[in-house]
Design a protein around this motif. Structure first.
Motif, PDB file in Angstrom:
ATOM      1  N   ARG A   1      -4.604  -5.994  -7.151  1.00  0.00           N
ATOM      2  CA  ARG A   1      -3.781  -4.735  -6.394  1.00  0.00           C
ATOM      3  C   ARG A   1      -3.516  -3.561  -7.304  1.00  0.00           C
ATOM      4  O   ARG A   1      -2.309  -3.192  -7.408  1.00  0.00           O
ATOM      5  N   HIS A   2      -4.608  -2.837  -7.864  1.00  0.00           N
ATOM      6  CA  HIS A   2      -4.319  -1.683  -8.589  1.00  0.00           C
ATOM      7  C   HIS A   2      -4.027  -0.741  -7.748  1.00  0.00           C
ATOM      8  O   HIS A   2      -4.534  -0.673  -6.589  1.00  0.00           O
ATOM      9  N   TYR A   3      -3.181   0.091  -7.847  1.00  0.00           N
ATOM     10  CA  TYR A   3      -2.834   1.243  -7.273  1.00  0.00           C
ATOM     11  C   TYR A   3      -2.346   1.128  -5.978  1.00  0.00           C
ATOM     12  O   TYR A   3      -2.570   2.046  -4.835  1.00  0.00           O
ATOM     13  N   LYS A   4      -1.714  -0.005  -5.805  1.00  0.00           N
ATOM     14  CA  LYS A   4      -1.014  -0.617  -4.374  1.00  0.00           C
ATOM     15  C   LYS A   4       0.167  -0.841  -4.708  1.00  0.00           C
ATOM     16  O   LYS A   4       0.506  -1.838  -4.905  1.00  0.00           O
ATOM     17  N   LYS A   5       1.163   0.284  -4.801  1.00  0.00           N
ATOM     18  CA  LYS A   5       2.642   0.025  -4.768  1.00  0.00           C
ATOM     19  C   LYS A   5       3.246  -0.537  -3.706  1.00  0.00           C
ATOM     20  O   LYS A   5       3.237  -0.153  -2.475  1.00  0.00           O
TER      21      LYS A   5
END
Length: 197
Positions: free
Chosen positions: A2-6
């Motif tokens: 889940r990169h760039y999924k804050k």
């Protein structure tokens, strides 16, 4: 990965999560208290703190950022800014919300909470002033030790008063007996009247 999924997923897609967060934040500012799921409440804490921080700054740019965050609701933004100008969150730097757990929801066992805005200021503790008082207390403790000795005889006097209360009860009994004597002649008179008839 889940990169760039804050942030939390909250069981929905991105657009639905964004709309839900906006709805929860705006209803919290309108009502000062909402009932929701614990994960949703924890997710909107940062957004609420951010908007109140902008209101504390109070300039035009901050007002426009708050309007954008609340999707153009200028009246709600104006109300928030007025509350902050009146000193609602004056003594707090952050942590403007409180989450109180209610327990699980009946249908799906989801953990329910009440999320509310905190209106009162922080209480300041003054431990330095309390420390000198503790040193002076041992001297004062010696004097109260003599005072309880004086109170002890008062406790002994109370049992002496109790027998006095019993004596009036004896007087009450003779008063009741004459009443019975008065009732007896009345009964005799009523019997005589019945015989005459």
């Amino acid at each position: 990965m889940r990169h760039y999924k804050k942030g939390r997923k909250l069981g929905t897609d991105k657009s639905h999560t964004k709309a839900m967060k906006f709805s929860l934040v705006s209803s919290l500012f309108l009502n000062d208290r909402i009932i929701t799921i614990e994960s949703r409440a924890k997710e909107i804490r940062g957004d609420v703190d951010k908007i109140i921080g902008w209101a504390k700054r109070g300039d035009l740019h901050s007002r426009r950022l708050a309007i954008a965050a609340l999707r153009g609701d200028q009246y709600l933004v104006a109300e928030i800014f007025e509350k902050v100008e009146q000193g609602m969150f004056k003594e707090r730097n952050s942590g403007y919300t409180r989450i109180v757990k209610l327990g699980p929801r009946k249908g799906d066992n989801a953990p329910m909470v009440i999320m509310e805005l905190i209106n009162e200021g922080k209480k300041k503790e003054e431990p330095k002033k309390e420390a000198p008082k503790k040193k002076a207390d041992p001297k004062k403790e010696e004097k109260p030790k003599t005072e309880p000795k004086k109170e002890a005889p008062k406790k002994e006097e109370k049992p002496k008063e109790e027998p006095k209360k019993e004596e009036p009860k004896k007087e009450d009994k003779p008063k009741e007996e004459p009443k019975k004597e008065e009732e007896a002649p009345k009964k005799e008179e009523s019997k005589k009247e019945e015989e005459k008839k």
